[in-house]
Design a protein around this motif. Structure first.
Motif, PDB file in Angstrom:
ATOM      1  N   SER A 203       0.989  -1.187  -0.094  1.00 19.34           N
ATOM      2  CA  SER A 203       0.021  -0.082  -0.025  1.00 19.34           C
ATOM      3  C   SER A 203       0.956   1.337   0.129  1.00 19.34           C
ATOM      4  O   SER A 203       0.790   1.953  -1.050  1.00 19.34           O
ATOM      5  CB  SER A 203      -1.034   0.179   1.134  1.00 19.34           C
ATOM      6  N   ALA A 204       1.440   1.467   1.031  1.00 21.24           N
ATOM      7  CA  ALA A 204       2.056   2.951   1.263  1.00 21.24           C
ATOM      8  C   ALA A 204       3.216   3.368   0.406  1.00 21.24           C
ATOM      9  O   ALA A 204       3.166   4.352   0.012  1.00 21.24           O
ATOM     10  CB  ALA A 204       2.823   2.791   2.779  1.00 21.24           C
ATOM     11  N   ARG A 205       3.826   2.248  -0.176  1.00 18.26           N
ATOM     12  CA  ARG A 205       4.837   2.671  -1.407  1.00 18.26           C
ATOM     13  C   ARG A 205       4.496   3.211  -2.427  1.00 18.26           C
ATOM     14  O   ARG A 205       4.920   3.861  -3.222  1.00 18.26           O
ATOM     15  CB  ARG A 205       5.889   1.526  -1.541  1.00 18.26           C
ATOM     16  N   PHE A 206       3.105   3.244  -2.906  1.00 22.29           N
ATOM     17  CA  PHE A 206       2.625   3.726  -4.046  1.00 22.29           C
ATOM     18  C   PHE A 206       1.954   5.116  -3.876  1.00 22.29           C
ATOM     19  O   PHE A 206       1.588   5.700  -4.814  1.00 22.29           O
ATOM     20  CB  PHE A 206       1.224   2.547  -4.482  1.00 22.29           C
ATOM     21  N   HIS A 207       2.033   5.666  -2.609  1.00 23.16           N
ATOM     22  CA  HIS A 207       1.784   6.831  -2.237  1.00 23.16           C
ATOM     23  C   HIS A 207       3.133   7.739  -2.580  1.00 23.16           C
ATOM     24  O   HIS A 207       4.190   7.394  -1.946  1.00 23.16           O
ATOM     25  CB  HIS A 207       1.461   7.277  -0.955  1.00 23.16           C
ATOM     26  N   THR A 208       3.293   8.359  -3.652  1.00 24.76           N
ATOM     27  CA  THR A 208       4.627   9.219  -3.753  1.00 24.76           C
ATOM     28  C   THR A 208       4.673  10.605  -4.028  1.00 24.76           C
ATOM     29  O   THR A 208       5.467  11.120  -3.985  1.00 24.76           O
ATOM     30  CB  THR A 208       5.326   8.422  -5.194  1.00 24.76           C
ATOM     31  N   ILE A 209       3.438  11.221  -4.168  1.00 26.76           N
ATOM     32  CA  ILE A 209       3.279  12.439  -3.970  1.00 26.76           C
ATOM     33  C   ILE A 209       2.594  12.911  -2.739  1.00 26.76           C
ATOM     34  O   ILE A 209       3.257  14.098  -2.165  1.00 26.76           O
ATOM     35  CB  ILE A 209       2.521  12.856  -5.344  1.00 26.76           C
ATOM     36  N   THR A 210       1.962  12.315  -2.076  1.00 26.15           N
ATOM     37  CA  THR A 210       1.497  12.668  -0.698  1.00 26.15           C
ATOM     38  C   THR A 210       1.931  11.569   0.323  1.00 26.15           C
ATOM     39  O   THR A 210       2.522  10.373   0.008  1.00 26.15           O
ATOM     40  CB  THR A 210      -0.106  12.542  -0.664  1.00 26.15           C
ATOM     41  N   TYR A 211       1.853  11.647   1.567  1.00 31.46           N
ATOM     42  CA  TYR A 211       2.031  10.577   2.624  1.00 31.46           C
ATOM     43  C   TYR A 211       0.613   9.721   2.808  1.00 31.46           C
ATOM     44  O   TYR A 211      -0.474  10.148   2.593  1.00 31.46           O
ATOM     45  CB  TYR A 211       2.295  11.304   3.822  1.00 31.46           C
ATOM     46  N   ARG A 212       1.236   8.492   3.151  1.00 28.82           N
ATOM     47  CA  ARG A 212      -0.052   7.675   3.701  1.00 28.82           C
ATOM     48  C   ARG A 212       0.107   7.699   5.353  1.00 28.82           C
ATOM     49  O   ARG A 212       1.256   7.397   5.855  1.00 28.82           O
ATOM     50  CB  ARG A 212       0.379   6.208   3.378  1.00 28.82           C
ATOM     51  N   TYR A 213      -0.748   8.561   6.197  1.00 28.18           N
ATOM     52  CA  TYR A 213      -0.484   8.661   7.472  1.00 28.18           C
ATOM     53  C   TYR A 213      -0.962   7.890   8.399  1.00 28.18           C
ATOM     54  O   TYR A 213      -1.915   7.086   7.973  1.00 28.18           O
ATOM     55  CB  TYR A 213      -1.240   9.994   7.993  1.00 28.18           C
ATOM     56  N   VAL A 214      -0.280   7.457   9.476  1.00 26.89           N
ATOM     57  CA  VAL A 214      -0.691   6.394  10.215  1.00 26.89           C
ATOM     58  C   VAL A 214      -0.313   6.736  11.757  1.00 26.89           C
ATOM     59  O   VAL A 214       0.852   7.696  12.142  1.00 26.89           O
ATOM     60  CB  VAL A 214       0.190   4.909  10.156  1.00 26.89           C
ATOM     61  N   THR A 215      -1.006   6.559  12.653  1.00 31.59           N
ATOM     62  CA  THR A 215      -0.884   7.114  13.854  1.00 31.59           C
ATOM     63  C   THR A 215       0.031   5.982  14.901  1.00 31.59           C
ATOM     64  O   THR A 215       0.194   4.981  14.395  1.00 31.59           O
ATOM     65  CB  THR A 215      -2.194   7.291  14.746  1.00 31.59           C
ATOM     66  N   GLY A 216       0.571   6.485  15.835  1.00 31.67           N
ATOM     67  CA  GLY A 216       1.389   5.438  16.754  1.00 31.67           C
ATOM     68  C   GLY A 216       0.720   4.468  17.304  1.00 31.67           C
ATOM     69  O   GLY A 216       0.745   3.175  17.325  1.00 31.67           O
ATOM     70  N   GLU A 217      -0.676   4.896  17.508  1.00 35.20           N
ATOM     71  CA  GLU A 217      -1.694   3.840  18.049  1.00 35.20           C
ATOM     72  C   GLU A 217      -1.822   2.680  16.932  1.00 35.20           C
ATOM     73  O   GLU A 217      -1.858   1.541  17.247  1.00 35.20           O
ATOM     74  CB  GLU A 217      -3.014   4.596  18.325  1.00 35.20           C
ATOM     75  N   GLU A 218      -1.908   3.081  15.538  1.00 40.84           N
ATOM     76  CA  GLU A 218      -2.178   2.048  14.718  1.00 40.84           C
ATOM     77  C   GLU A 218      -0.902   1.152  14.585  1.00 40.84           C
ATOM     78  O   GLU A 218      -0.870  -0.009  14.317  1.00 40.84           O
ATOM     79  CB  GLU A 218      -2.395   2.729  13.517  1.00 40.84           C
ATOM     80  N   LEU A 219       0.342   1.984  14.847  1.00 37.30           N
ATOM     81  CA  LEU A 219       1.419   1.173  14.678  1.00 37.30           C
ATOM     82  C   LEU A 219       1.776   0.032  16.012  1.00 37.30           C
ATOM     83  O   LEU A 219       2.041  -1.004  15.597  1.00 37.30           O
ATOM     84  CB  LEU A 219       2.623   2.098  14.462  1.00 37.30           C
TER      85      LEU A 219
END
Length: 158
Positions: free
Chosen positions: A129-145
């Motif tokens: 998923s996340a690597r395909f975001h190249t112009i914007t960020y894919r945001y994740v909270t610490g809680e999710e991590l």
């Protein structure tokens, strides 16, 4: 009499030396490298820094703030912890200009290089998923991590 003084002076020097050497590691560095509001930077430089920390066995804490881009590579260190409110911004590898796409082979190589630094299941999520975001960020909270298995920071960080 002189032999007694020499023996006393020698033992005192040994005790003093022992105390000084015992104190050096505690003075050398704090228990955690605390990261707050790090916007990343060049991939190669961050990989080098993370590897140095790994070799030193250094603990990293990201208790709050933003950890964006190459900063997220700290998550691959065994001794990293995160705070629930911290925000992490992931994206795939890009050129230094950001909006110009990398050649596909280079994109795959750098994606794999980055993914190897993340713990499972974060690694799999990044590749799917996340690597395909190249112009914007894919945001994740610490809680999710934390739910994905990243260690939670204690309330008090040095």
């Amino acid at each position: 009499m002189f032999n007694v003084l020499r023996a006393f002076k020698s033992s005192m020097c040994e005790v003093l030396l022992f105390c000084l050497l015992a104190a050096v590691p505690a003075l050398a560095q704090p228990p955690h490298l605390v990261i707050r509001d790090d916007h990343g930077g060049p991939l190669e430089a961050q990989l080098s820094r993370v590897e140095t920390l790994r070799q030193e066995g250094r603990a990293v804490a990201i208790p709050e703030g933003r950890c964006l881009s190459a900063c997220t590579l700290y998550l691959g260190l065994e001794e990293t912890c995160v705070g629930k409110a911290a925000i992490f911004g992931f994206h795939g590898p890009t050129t230094q200009f950001g909006t110009i796409a990398l050649p596909q082979a280079e994109f795959e190589r750098l994606s794999a290089l980055m993914a190897r630094r993340y713990p499972e299941p974060l690694r799999e999520w990044f590749l799917l998923s996340a690597r395909f975001h190249t112009i914007t960020y894919r945001y994740v909270t610490g809680e999710e991590l934390i739910r994905l298995g990243v260690a939670e920071c204690p309330d008090q960080i040095d």
